[in-house]
Design an enzyme around this catalytic site. Sequence first.
Site, PDB file in Angstrom:
ATOM      1  N   CYS A 113      -2.425  -1.864  15.200  1.00 39.59           N
ATOM      2  CA  CYS A 113      -2.084  -1.641  13.797  1.00 39.59           C
ATOM      3  C   CYS A 113      -2.660  -2.733  12.915  1.00 39.59           C
ATOM      4  CB  CYS A 113      -0.561  -1.597  13.651  1.00 39.59           C
ATOM      5  SG  CYS A 113      -0.021  -1.326  11.954  1.00 39.59           S
ATOM      6  N   GLU A 136       8.146  -2.514   8.921  1.00 38.20           N
ATOM      7  CA  GLU A 136       9.112  -1.830   9.781  1.00 38.20           C
ATOM      8  C   GLU A 136      10.358  -1.547   8.924  1.00 38.20           C
ATOM      9  OE1 GLU A 136       9.594  -0.312  12.657  1.00 38.20           O
ATOM     10  OE2 GLU A 136      11.716  -0.201  12.121  1.00 38.20           O
ATOM     11  N   CYS A 172      -2.408   2.705   8.065  1.00 37.06           N
ATOM     12  CA  CYS A 172      -1.460   1.627   7.812  1.00 37.06           C
ATOM     13  C   CYS A 172      -2.124   0.242   7.742  1.00 37.06           C
ATOM     14  CB  CYS A 172      -0.452   1.652   8.960  1.00 37.06           C
ATOM     15  SG  CYS A 172       0.886   0.517   8.795  1.00 37.06           S
ATOM     16  N   CYS A 181       3.371   8.374   1.406  1.00 42.67           N
ATOM     17  CA  CYS A 181       3.623   7.439   2.499  1.00 42.67           C
ATOM     18  C   CYS A 181       3.820   6.062   1.868  1.00 42.67           C
ATOM     19  CB  CYS A 181       2.414   7.448   3.441  1.00 42.67           C
ATOM     20  SG  CYS A 181       2.505   6.223   4.745  1.00 42.67           S
ATOM     21  N   CYS A 217       3.859  -7.133   8.027  1.00 46.39           N
ATOM     22  CA  CYS A 217       4.864  -6.740   9.024  1.00 46.39           C
ATOM     23  C   CYS A 217       4.985  -7.871  10.032  1.00 46.39           C
ATOM     24  CB  CYS A 217       4.412  -5.454   9.730  1.00 46.39           C
ATOM     25  SG  CYS A 217       5.639  -4.790  10.893  1.00 46.39           S
ATOM     26  N   GLU A 235       0.823  -1.209   0.000  1.00 44.40           N
ATOM     27  CA  GLU A 235       0.000   0.000   0.000  1.00 44.40           C
ATOM     28  C   GLU A 235       0.854   1.255   0.000  1.00 44.40           C
ATOM     29  OE1 GLU A 235      -3.517  -1.505   3.014  1.00 44.40           O
ATOM     30  OE2 GLU A 235      -1.987  -0.127   3.684  1.00 44.40           O
ATOM     31  N   SER A 242      10.417   6.047   9.727  1.00 53.15           N
ATOM     32  CA  SER A 242       9.728   5.861  10.999  1.00 53.15           C
ATOM     33  C   SER A 242       9.993   4.455  11.508  1.00 53.15           C
ATOM     34  CB  SER A 242       8.220   6.064  10.778  1.00 53.15           C
ATOM     35  OG  SER A 242       7.504   5.792  11.955  1.00 53.15           O
ATOM     36  N   SER A 290       8.151   5.674  16.783  1.00 55.02           N
ATOM     37  CA  SER A 290       6.794   5.370  17.251  1.00 55.02           C
ATOM     38  C   SER A 290       6.871   5.025  18.726  1.00 55.02           C
ATOM     39  CB  SER A 290       6.216   4.192  16.448  1.00 55.02           C
ATOM     40  OG  SER A 290       5.950   4.605  15.134  1.00 55.02           O
ATOM     41  N   LEU A 291       6.336   5.893  19.565  1.00 56.67           N
ATOM     42  CA  LEU A 291       6.517   5.720  21.010  1.00 56.67           C
ATOM     43  C   LEU A 291       5.239   5.190  21.682  1.00 56.67           C
ATOM     44  CD1 LEU A 291       8.793   8.009  23.041  1.00 56.67           C
ATOM     45  CD2 LEU A 291       6.787   7.029  24.104  1.00 56.67           C
ATOM     46  N   CYS A 314       2.195  -4.951  16.707  1.00 54.91           N
ATOM     47  CA  CYS A 314       1.616  -3.836  17.470  1.00 54.91           C
ATOM     48  C   CYS A 314       0.103  -4.021  17.470  1.00 54.91           C
ATOM     49  CB  CYS A 314       2.018  -2.502  16.845  1.00 54.91           C
ATOM     50  SG  CYS A 314       3.811  -2.275  16.754  1.00 54.91           S
TER      51      CYS A 314
END
Length: 345
Positions: free
Chosen positions: A125, A164, A333, A111, A118, A97, A192, A216-217, A122
């Site tokens: 996500c 990632e 995402c 983007c 991935c 994507e 990122s 990404s926190l 997470c």
Amino acid sequence: MLFQHEVGRGYAGCVDLELLEQTLADRGEPSFRARQVWGWAARGAGGYAEMTNVPAALRDTLAAEVPFSSLSLAEEARSADGTVKALFRTADGHPVEAVLMRYRDGRRSVCVSSQSGCPLTCTFCATGAMQFGRNLKPWEILDQVLHFRRLEPVDHLVFMGMGEPLLNVDHVLAAARLLPELGITHRRTTISTVGWLPALRRFVDEVEEPIRLALSLHAADPGLRSRLMPVNDRYPLPDVLAECRRYFELRHRKVFVEYVLLGGVNDSPQHARELAALLDPKIFKVNLIPYNPTGRYEGSSRDTIAPFKHVLDRARVPATVRLTRGRDIAAACGQLAATRRHITA
Ligand code: SAH
């Protein structure tokens, strides 16, 4: 392989380069041809037919033997706010994507995905819930940009699509190094990461180009961050923040912190105070991201986002609330691929 050297020197790109260079070499073509073809593609040519300084017979051969893009478009959605989201497939059937965001000030930001799916999980996500496919090749990353480049000039790029980036760091950097030829400078390129430490260290030590870094926190508290991002158990936040500090010291560029606001999970004033206590305002700049709900969590209301930001403002930690783009077209995402499993092989 020629391609390896060429990418190192920033001489190639676009279509499947190994195949392009092999095809040209097999025909005994001069070595500048690959560069010539790439130059056309980088400037947004729609196909080989437009490459008027390449002999016509060779254009026909290339058209027959080297697909002009390594990705085929499966679906495209356009939002009322001008955002365009594309779902592609690689030649071997993996979904990819990319999103084009158009801003009122004229910025055009792409983007892109660095992987199909991935391997990280997470919990908020949509990509994390999909099956991991594979790392993308440099040209599969560039072809996402070129798809939009054929529509109009683009000037910013973020590696915030599927995957990632630091798990595919060599291909991501090979692609990033060629972006200026597409009109995107390194200063307008952002990688990122969740904080994948081994590659983050390499990025800080070895990359000379002024490519920007975003972390990404999502939670300052270790327990909460591990629940949202299991990778936190592997690479604890203090170690990751230390690398970000090193990046700042070496580059004198701030690190963006991404913080997705999940309703009732990480969005209280107390969470904001913990975040403010963690971040040195000289080094970090926070981007608060309204959550685009994809199932498990809810977004935070405006009445929650404002006090959260207020806490950061009072602590003098620079913070902005990211504009939401493309909500009506599932632009978060992994969302489009996740809702279109039937076409993703
Ligand atoms: N793996 C990298 C890059 C891909 S995700 C990383 O995590 O940084 C890019 C950003 O989009 C991350 O900050 C991620 O947390 C955020 N994101 C993922 N799903 C989202 C959603 N549904 N709504 C808003 N932001 C989301």
